[in-house]
Design an enzyme around this catalytic site. Structure first.
Site, PDB file in Angstrom:
ATOM      1  N   ALA A 105       0.835  -1.198   0.000  1.00  0.00           N
ATOM      2  CA  ALA A 105       0.000   0.000   0.000  1.00  0.00           C
ATOM      3  C   ALA A 105       0.874   1.255   0.000  1.00  0.00           C
ATOM      4  O   ALA A 105       1.987   1.236   0.515  1.00  0.00           O
ATOM      5  CB  ALA A 105      -0.926  -0.001   1.214  1.00  0.00           C
ATOM      6  N   PRO A 106       0.366   2.366  -0.532  1.00  0.00           N
ATOM      7  CA  PRO A 106       1.145   3.596  -0.639  1.00  0.00           C
ATOM      8  C   PRO A 106       0.987   4.496   0.587  1.00  0.00           C
ATOM      9  O   PRO A 106       0.226   4.190   1.510  1.00  0.00           O
ATOM     10  CB  PRO A 106       0.542   4.266  -1.869  1.00  0.00           C
ATOM     11  CG  PRO A 106      -0.910   3.881  -1.783  1.00  0.00           C
ATOM     12  CD  PRO A 106      -0.946   2.489  -1.205  1.00  0.00           C
ATOM     13  N   TRP A 107       1.664   5.651   0.545  1.00  0.00           N
ATOM     14  CA  TRP A 107       1.683   6.549   1.695  1.00  0.00           C
ATOM     15  C   TRP A 107       0.638   7.657   1.634  1.00  0.00           C
ATOM     16  O   TRP A 107       0.448   8.381   2.607  1.00  0.00           O
ATOM     17  CB  TRP A 107       3.064   7.186   1.863  1.00  0.00           C
ATOM     18  CG  TRP A 107       3.674   7.775   0.614  1.00  0.00           C
ATOM     19  CD1 TRP A 107       4.680   7.223  -0.125  1.00  0.00           C
ATOM     20  CD2 TRP A 107       3.338   9.013  -0.036  1.00  0.00           C
ATOM     21  NE1 TRP A 107       4.996   8.032  -1.197  1.00  0.00           N
ATOM     22  CE2 TRP A 107       4.188   9.143  -1.160  1.00  0.00           C
ATOM     23  CE3 TRP A 107       2.418  10.029   0.218  1.00  0.00           C
ATOM     24  CZ2 TRP A 107       4.121  10.237  -2.020  1.00  0.00           C
ATOM     25  CZ3 TRP A 107       2.346  11.120  -0.641  1.00  0.00           C
ATOM     26  CH2 TRP A 107       3.198  11.214  -1.735  1.00  0.00           C
ATOM     27  N   LYS A 134       2.298  -4.897   3.281  1.00  0.00           N
ATOM     28  CA  LYS A 134       3.431  -4.017   3.560  1.00  0.00           C
ATOM     29  C   LYS A 134       3.004  -2.575   3.321  1.00  0.00           C
ATOM     30  O   LYS A 134       2.830  -2.155   2.182  1.00  0.00           O
ATOM     31  CB  LYS A 134       4.644  -4.330   2.672  1.00  0.00           C
ATOM     32  CG  LYS A 134       5.914  -3.607   3.162  1.00  0.00           C
ATOM     33  CD  LYS A 134       6.980  -3.470   2.107  1.00  0.00           C
ATOM     34  CE  LYS A 134       6.813  -2.227   1.276  1.00  0.00           C
ATOM     35  NZ  LYS A 134       7.004  -0.952   2.045  1.00  0.00           N
ATOM     36  N   ALA A 193       3.651   1.588   3.346  1.00  0.00           N
ATOM     37  CA  ALA A 193       4.822   2.427   3.115  1.00  0.00           C
ATOM     38  C   ALA A 193       5.515   2.671   4.446  1.00  0.00           C
ATOM     39  O   ALA A 193       4.863   2.916   5.467  1.00  0.00           O
ATOM     40  CB  ALA A 193       4.407   3.745   2.483  1.00  0.00           C
ATOM     41  N   GLU A 194       6.840   2.608   4.449  1.00  0.00           N
ATOM     42  CA  GLU A 194       7.571   2.787   5.697  1.00  0.00           C
ATOM     43  C   GLU A 194       7.403   4.190   6.274  1.00  0.00           C
ATOM     44  O   GLU A 194       7.595   4.416   7.467  1.00  0.00           O
ATOM     45  CB  GLU A 194       9.047   2.437   5.528  1.00  0.00           C
ATOM     46  CG  GLU A 194       9.815   3.225   4.496  1.00  0.00           C
ATOM     47  CD  GLU A 194       9.813   2.547   3.120  1.00  0.00           C
ATOM     48  OE1 GLU A 194      10.826   2.671   2.426  1.00  0.00           O
ATOM     49  OE2 GLU A 194       8.792   1.911   2.766  1.00  0.00           O
ATOM     50  N   CYS A 219      -4.016   9.941  -6.764  1.00  0.00           N
ATOM     51  CA  CYS A 219      -3.819   9.487  -8.143  1.00  0.00           C
ATOM     52  C   CYS A 219      -5.008   9.830  -9.037  1.00  0.00           C
ATOM     53  O   CYS A 219      -4.900   9.772 -10.264  1.00  0.00           O
ATOM     54  CB  CYS A 219      -3.526   7.995  -8.187  1.00  0.00           C
ATOM     55  SG  CYS A 219      -4.710   6.985  -7.286  1.00  0.00           S
ATOM     56  N   GLU A 252       3.087  12.591 -13.867  1.00  0.00           N
ATOM     57  CA  GLU A 252       2.386  12.717 -12.599  1.00  0.00           C
ATOM     58  C   GLU A 252       3.236  13.517 -11.620  1.00  0.00           C
ATOM     59  O   GLU A 252       4.344  13.112 -11.266  1.00  0.00           O
ATOM     60  CB  GLU A 252       2.073  11.334 -12.019  1.00  0.00           C
ATOM     61  CG  GLU A 252       1.187  11.385 -10.794  1.00  0.00           C
ATOM     62  CD  GLU A 252       0.735   9.997 -10.352  1.00  0.00           C
ATOM     63  OE1 GLU A 252      -0.417   9.874  -9.891  1.00  0.00           O
ATOM     64  OE2 GLU A 252       1.527   9.049 -10.460  1.00  0.00           O
TER      65      GLU A 252
END
Length: 521
Positions: free
Chosen positions: A165-167, A191, A193-194, A300, A399
């Site tokens: 998954a994104p941040w 997982k 985003a860190e 997005c 983008e």
């Protein structure tokens, strides 16, 4: 390692829940084993708020093993049992809504009103939707399609799903990945985003507290290069679901294809915002500013390319710039804040680079700079309107993922739709007109997974989200998402009890089978 950082209890009331580590495996929190740490940074201040040990490959292996062990029992649960568990899950998240909202705003920098009114309630609604959808995993109804057989279709869970998954919307994206997968009977290793793991971890803990069995939802928080790639390539992971940039999506596809696993990709976007000359100009201006600036433009599906028919063009540029200048930047936790910072200083500098390079070929009407004063320590960037850029320029084609809207004119309807389609992406778009035939044409001819008419951005749990072209393939949300997370099995029963079927002539010709009747009883 656990470092509580500088966040106050008011800003981060759930801080104490992360003391045991930023990995959640088999129903328990634990520390990562990579030997490296990472800090969650409040992008509004630049201060560290939580430091944790990153996941290594051993953590990924442990999470996949837990998911694999949990799979048979969860897949074997009845739809009603999975539905009941998800209803309890929705109730727990609703009880903890404020903790989720504050953690989301702290790690992302988004205004608290956005987290409270969009991210968290949207996630609760997603859980409630999939609690109902879990009971509706039908295949094609039974029928005698060959005449001599009864066929039906089963939808079966695939196995362990490895999701990334994104941040930008970490809570909602975790939900979009996890919910359809587990509603269909799969188990998940996610997982996040860190940069933004906090709400994903709270989400998994809430699921466990709601009674979803250990190992059904697991979280590994590590880097994409180490934890992410190991998860995607893991031989016991049956499917990969990824949301993020198109460039990283290509790498994910490369790794997943090598192990012949199913892939679901929701990638970048460059959404066109097409304004025809009969549109309600005030509505279009308001829609453009809101659609371009939501989540500081880190969306997005955000409106990024406004194509405005020539008679309205100058007025649109003037009014949009004026409205942008009223948007209030500030502390995400302050009630009067409209726009927070970008996710990081690195992302702010990336956005600024796009704008600065555009000055050579276009006009920066408003914005185009980072604020000074009390906001200078955060990753803030002013809402920016760029006009008259060439169609083939970087700011039109690439983008940016920031609070930047580019406006270009067009003359004919044919030209407007052609320009809208003239990028590699195909995720979302909108068209603005009072003419039902114009808008109908736009919905048919604009190549995107979603086309809004006289609005831009709203999403609902019942409808699918996903794109085409370089924006990827597959759907999040809605019953269509089960097409991503289930395996279709055709089951066929013979109804004749005939020993030797007519099609056996291809093998036996006209020979009789010795000693056996041709037909059964």
């Amino acid at each position: 390692m656990h470092n509580p950082g500088n966040a106050t209890p008011e800003r981060f009331p759930a801080q104490g829940r992360f003391a045991d580590g930023a990995q959640f495996i088999a129903g328990r929190s634990r520390k990562g084993t990579s030997g490296r740490t990472h800090a969650v940074v409040d992008p509004a201040t630049g201060q560290e708020v939580h430091t944790y040990a990153l996941a290594g490959t051993d953590d990924v292996d442990a999470a996949v093993a837990a998911a694999r062990e949990a799979f048979p029992a969860w897949a074997g649960a009845t739809p009603g049992e999975r539905s009941d568990a998800l209803h309890r899950f929705a109730a727990v998240v609703a009880e903890r809504a404020e903790d989720f909202a504050r953690a989301e705003s702290l790690q992302c920098g988004k205004p608290l009103k956005l987290s409270r009114e969009f991210d968290v309630p949207g996630t609760i609604d997603n859980i409630a939707f999939f609690a109902g959808a879990a009971r509706h995993l039908q295949g094609q109804s039974a029928g005698e399609y060959s005449g001599d057989h009864t066929s039906y279709v089963r939808r079966e869970p695939i196995g362990v799903v490895g999701s990334i998954a994104p941040w930008n919307y970490p809570l909602q994206m975790a939900a979009w990945k996890i919910l359809p997968a587990i509603a269909a009977g799969n188990t998940v290793v996610l997982k996040p985003a860190e940069l933004t793991p906090l709400t994903s971890l709270l989400f998994a803990r809430a699921a466990t507290d709601a009674g979803i069995p250990d190992g059904v939802i697991n979280i590994v928080t590590g880097t994409g290069k180490e934890a992410g790639e190991h998860l995607v390539g893991h031989p016991d992971v049956a499917m990969t679901s990824f949301t993020g940039s198109t460039a990283v999506g290509r790498r994910v596809a490369e790794i997943a294809t090598a192990t012949v696993k199913r892939i679901h990709l929701e990638l970048g976007g460059k959404a066109p915002f097409v304004v025809f000359d009969d549109a309600d100009l005030d509505a279009a201006v308001n829609g453009a500013v809101a659609g371009a600036l939501i989540n500081t433009g880190q969306d997005c599906t955000a409106a990024t390319r406004a194509y405005v028919q020539r008679p309205l063009y100058e007025a649109f540029v003037e009014r949009t710039a004026a409205l942008m200048e009223t948007v209030r930047l500030g502390d995400p936790f302050a009630p009067g804040t409209d726009l927070g910072p970008l996710i990081s200083h690195a992302q702010r500098d990336r956005v600024a680079g796009f704008v600065d390079r555009a000055r050579a070929c276009a006009r920066v009407v408003t914005g185009g700079e980072a604020p000074e004063g009390e906001l200078k320590h955060g990753a803030y960037y002013r809402p920016t309107l760029i006009a008259d850029a060439p169609q083939d320029s970087e700011v039109v084609q690439s983008e940016i993922f920031g609070p930047v809207l580019v406006v270009l004119p067009f003359d004919t309807d044919d030209e407007g739709i052609a320009l809208a389609n003239d990028t590699p992406y195909g995720l979302a778009a909108s068209a603005w007109s009072r003419d039902v035939y114009r808008t109908g044409r736009a919905t048919r001819e604009i190549k995107a997974g979603c086309v809004w008419i006289n609005d831009h951005i709203p999403i609902i749990s019942e409808m699918p989200h996903g794109g085409s072209k370089a924006s990827g393939f597959g759907k999040d949300m809605s019953a269509y998402s089960f097409e991503e997370y289930t395996q279709i099995k055709h089951v066929m029963f013979d109804n004749t009890a005939v020993v030797r079927k007519d099609w056996h002539r291809t093998i036996f010709g006209d020979r009789q089978q010795p000693g056996r009747p041709t037909h059964g009883h």
